[in-house]
Design an enzyme around this catalytic site. Structure first.
Site, mmCIF file in Angstrom:
data_model
loop_
_atom_site.group_PDB
_atom_site.id
_atom_site.type_symbol
_atom_site.label_atom_id
_atom_site.label_comp_id
_atom_site.label_asym_id
_atom_site.label_seq_id
_atom_site.Cartn_x
_atom_site.Cartn_y
_atom_site.Cartn_z
ATOM 1 C CG ASP A 197 -32.002 -0.182 -6.817
ATOM 2 O OD1 ASP A 197 -31.939 0.366 -5.707
ATOM 3 O OD2 ASP A 197 -32.273 -1.402 -6.973
ATOM 4 C CB SER A 246 -39.539 -18.786 -8.184
ATOM 5 O OG SER A 246 -39.043 -19.998 -8.780
HETATM 6 C C1 LIG Z 1 -27.186 1.099 -3.329
HETATM 7 C C2 LIG Z 1 -27.931 -0.182 -3.283
HETATM 8 C C3 LIG Z 1 -29.050 -0.537 -4.052
HETATM 9 C C4 LIG Z 1 -29.387 -1.828 -3.650
HETATM 10 C C5 LIG Z 1 -30.486 -2.695 -4.165
HETATM 11 N N1 LIG Z 1 -31.758 -2.113 -4.164
HETATM 12 N N2 LIG Z 1 -28.507 -2.200 -2.689
HETATM 13 C C6 LIG Z 1 -28.440 -3.472 -1.973
HETATM 14 N N3 LIG Z 1 -27.596 -1.190 -2.467
#
Ligand SMILES: Cc1cc(CN)n(C)n1
Length: 331
Positions: A34, A198
């Site tokens: 993430d 962007s």
């Molecule tokens: C568990 C999780 C990770 C993310 C994005 N960073 N979201 C929106 N939810």
């Protein structure tokens, strides 16, 4: 040094998981990389059973290389209001043959129901910037920040695919993984995200380019593409059956609607990345429904644009933490 690991999409490409080894002997968990957060946390044996639903648990007591960081804790809440918290251990972590021997592994004691319900997801590897790591009393470095000094190049790349396995590479750029040139844009890491601007967008191959600066983050952990209302309106106005359905919480359209256009976003030097219209049919709104929830939705609840998986899977993306820039290429 370098590493390379396959990522696998879950149904509807809602998230992409990769195998990660923790501890000695190694315990393999499937984690969600993430770039929109900076904690490496895992489901663990510290959790109450009621919070576990099929996930693989990291057991620090079964690892001869784990050291508990006494007095250290963490707690994180994500944009979708999901949350988790727990204790902190130092242990060895390997992703795609790349090993960090003293990584802060955040072992969950509490997870919200969204995480409990997601039985394939054993935790997250946050590869945002360490400034937003939630460990107290002292924040911890991300896996990439720990690995970076030993890497051939201070970069990692994301190659997400629609409905097929892709790859995360660490420390190098695979020139066979993309077409054309990689166009780099500057990143502002002040708030811990891969934030960039962007220059604008275009709806459909025959559309005109709209020069409007879009401030947003590249976030592998967010499923959808969340854009300003003005951009969403320009896109969905081109789809005959599209409408905003408050009951569904966003824009929907008939799944087979043939008028769904491609969506292009600008990066720099005149380059645009093309998101095929097919990526914009995220999922059926309800079982048996003929209507699909759009892959592009409004960012009005967030405050900035989020280039989530719907956008990222249209590109080969270089996260260059050495020079704080993002590289974009078609593929
Ligand atoms: C568990 C999780 C990770 C993310 C994005 N960073 N979201 C929106 N939810």
């Amino acid at each position: 040094d370098r590493g390379s690991v396959q990522n696998s999409p879950k149904l509807y490409d809602v998230e992409y998981l990769m195998p990660v080894s923790l501890g000695t002997p190694s315990q393999q968990l499937n984690l969600d990389l993430d770039t929109g957060s900076s904690d490496l946390w895992v489901f663990s044996t510290l959790l109450k059973e009621s919070m576990v639903n099929g996930q693989t648990l990291y057991n620090p007591n079964a690892s001869t290389t784990s050291d508990k960081m006494e007095g250290y804790t963490w707690k994180i809440t994500y944009g979708d209001q999901s949350y988790s918290s727990g204790d902190v251990y130092i242990d060895t972590v390997t992703i795609g043959d790349l090993t960090v021997s003293t990584q802060a592994v955040e072992a969950a004691k509490v997870v919200s129901e969204e995480f409990t319900a997601d039985s394939d997801n054993d935790g997250l590897v946050g590869l945002g910037f360490g400034i937003i790591n939630t460990v107290q009393p002292y924040k911890q470095k991300t896996f990439f920040e720990k690995a970076m000094p030993g890497l051939d190049s201070p970069v990692f790349t994301a190659d997400l695919k629609a409905g097929a396995p892709g790859r995360y590479n660490f420390g190098y750029i695979d020139d066979d993984a993309y077409s054309g040139n990689i166009t780099y844009v500057p990143v502002n890491s002040t708030d811990g995200f891969w934030r960039w601007v962007s220059p604008g967008f275009q709806v459909g191959s025959a559309g005109s380019f709209n020069s409007t600066r879009i401030h947003g983050i590249a976030d592998t952990g967010t499923t959808l593409l969340l854009l300003p209302d003005s951009v969403c309106d320009a896109f969905y106005s081109q789809i005959a059956s599209a409408e905003y359905e408050p009951s569904q919480g966003g824009y929907t359209f008939e799944c087979g609607d043939p008028t769904v256009p491609d969506f292009y976003f600008g990066t720099a030097n005149g380059q645009m990345i093309r998101i095929p219209g097919s990526y914009m049919s995220y999922s059926k709104t309800d079982t048996g429904s003929s209507r699909c929830f759009g892959g592009m939705q409004s960012d009005s609840g967030v405050g900035f644009t989020i280039w989530g998986d719907v956008a990222l899977k249209a590109a080969f993306v270089v996260f260059d933490q050495g020079s704080e820039q993002l590289g974009w290429a078609e593929k």
